[in-house]
Design an enzyme around this catalytic site. Sequence first.
Site, short mmCIF file in Angstrom:
data_model
loop_
_atom_site.label_atom_id
_atom_site.label_comp_id
_atom_site.label_asym_id
_atom_site.label_seq_id
_atom_site.Cartn_x
_atom_site.Cartn_y
_atom_site.Cartn_z
N ASP A 96 0.85 -1.19 0.00
CA ASP A 96 0.00 0.00 0.00
C ASP A 96 0.89 1.24 0.00
O ASP A 96 1.65 1.47 0.94
CB ASP A 96 -0.84 -0.03 1.29
N ASP A 196 -2.96 4.68 -2.22
CA ASP A 196 -3.93 5.27 -1.31
C ASP A 196 -4.40 6.64 -1.83
O ASP A 196 -3.55 7.46 -2.26
CB ASP A 196 -3.22 5.45 0.05
N GLU A 246 -6.90 4.01 -5.28
CA GLU A 246 -8.09 4.32 -4.48
C GLU A 246 -8.51 5.73 -4.86
O GLU A 246 -7.77 6.68 -4.67
CB GLU A 246 -7.78 4.25 -2.99
N HIS A 320 -11.04 -2.06 4.85
CA HIS A 320 -10.77 -1.67 6.24
C HIS A 320 -11.42 -0.33 6.60
O HIS A 320 -11.28 0.12 7.73
CB HIS A 320 -9.27 -1.60 6.45
N ASP A 321 -12.07 0.31 5.65
CA ASP A 321 -12.74 1.59 5.93
C ASP A 321 -14.26 1.47 5.90
O ASP A 321 -14.96 2.46 6.13
CB ASP A 321 -12.36 2.64 4.87
C1 GLC Z 1 -7.51 5.80 2.62
C2 GLC Z 1 -7.30 4.62 3.52
C3 GLC Z 1 -7.74 4.99 4.91
C4 GLC Z 1 -6.89 6.14 5.37
C5 GLC Z 1 -6.90 7.30 4.37
C6 GLC Z 1 -5.79 8.26 4.64
O1 GLC Z 1 -8.83 6.17 2.48
O2 GLC Z 1 -7.99 3.50 3.01
O3 GLC Z 1 -7.70 3.93 5.80
O4 GLC Z 1 -7.35 6.60 6.60
O5 GLC Z 1 -6.72 6.86 3.05
O6 GLC Z 1 -4.55 7.70 4.32
#
Ligand code: GLC
Length: 546
Positions: A96, A196, A246, A320-321
């Site tokens: 990641d 990310d 993402e 995980h979110d």
């Molecule tokens: C993404 C991750 C999340 C994190 C955010 C900031 O959305 O999936 O868990 O808090 O980025 O890095």
Amino acid sequence: MADFSSKVVYQIYPKSFMDSNGDGLGDLRGIIRKLDYLRDLGVDYLWLTPVFVSPQNDNGYDVADYCSIDPRFGTMEDMEELIREGEKRGLGLMLDMVFNHTSTEHEWFQKALAGDEKYQNYYIFKEGTPDKLPTNWQSKFGGPAWEYVPSLGKWYLHLFDVTQADLNWDNPEVRDELKKVIFFWKDKGVKGFRFDVVNLISKPAVFEDDYEGDGRRFYSDGPHVHEYLKELTRDTGIEDMITVGEMSSTTLDNCIRYSAPQEKEMSMCFSFHHLKVDYKDGDKWRLMEPDRMALKKLFEKWQTGMQEGHGWNALFWCNHDQPRVVSRLGDESKYWKESAEMLAASIHLMRGTPYIYQGEEIGMTNAHYTSISQYRDVESLNYYKILLDQGKTEEEALAVLAARSRDNSRTPMQWSGEENAGFSEGRPWLEVTSNYKEINAQAQTEDGESVYSFYKRLVSLRKEKNVISKGSIEFLEKENEDVLAYRRAYEDEELIVLNNLTGKEVTVPAESAWAGYHKLLGNYDGGAEIKEGITLRPFETIALEK
Ligand code: GLC
């Protein structure tokens, strides 16, 4: 760009996957122990959320050193062993890359704070006085997106936590530093990367107040994002590796550009619109029953839109979110197994590359915490306060967290019915969900009819059938809010997928041709009886093959 249509990715949240040393935190050696389980499931890649050195204010998404392993998770030797042992089992590792921001404990930020202008230019600092924020933008975790540093007389931008400072991608030195990180991990044998919130990296030239929203319209899919991603991919030679971006508050047009092979940016995108259909007025912290019609329309838009534009979707419900999908869109009390399986089939049979988040394959549910002391997530703790400030009672605020907290998905993996769900011999960092005696991997791997076995079948079907991996998609029953239905086609193969999104029986009209089709997959016993219509039982999924 390579083709990942027949692959399946499994997401590991290392902190909660498997603890090998009894400190209550999952670790790399714990993952190594469970590699056979992952091989048996049949997945191709393992995406690990960050295990780099970090103060862990945002569970590792606040990286202080991209090229070292946080001792909480193990050592570099453990990582190398994990890469090797994974490879032996046909499992490629994806790491990641948190490149929108670093931890404020990162050496670069520390040098910036000490007054070094070179490093101040690695971040987004604005001169100013403490009484006037540079813009009215809001942090995604609540509160202003700027923090004042009195010793410098400057503000810095943090779209997330105050300890996550946004990097300045307009500075070529920053881009070069990040390329070095990719080279480092590529040389170690890593097979792919997840990036990310990567569509937030390019900030506008002029920073102005947002009178319509929280500022996101100025920096989501920002002015140079495509250019920077092309450069990163080209200069690091990762065109043929699996890469997934993402994409936060993104658009279809941008995702086509991020993922169409000729653009050479990423192999696929995560987008989130389908996971906001239960946000009242678009606000995650206001509860609403899921709007099934909106969900169907979003799938149609993104599936057919990406198909037309030659883009590629990452298919997912959970990460995980996100809260657990069986609790969110299924019925975990009355139709736990049926709804977990229907939700799995509904996306695994679409066009794209499916992602399974740890525990999803055994139908893990939300945590059902009842006290604020049980939560750990920075976003949840911030919003708890915000909700109270807005006038909610503690009980009301807790009800919102119980539905929306990211900790719902971060509870320890339920390996067995033993103490702490077999996750740890110590006290888990986050409480185990109390249903682990009924819902656990050990019980399900031994049972051919389990949710786990259903997932395993979905993974293997994608490898057997071109119509699933390569077929085109067209949506059916578009006006019926209860059923998500689509047709996949490839050469002379055809697949009809019908998903009852509800806990009641629903009859859909059948096309005459389907009478000769056979049932390839379903979550209820017996064949599908096709007359003028097909009656779907609660949360039934049926895939009919020509
Ligand atoms: C993404 C991750 C999340 C994190 C955010 C900031 O959305 O999936 O868990 O808090 O980025 O890095």
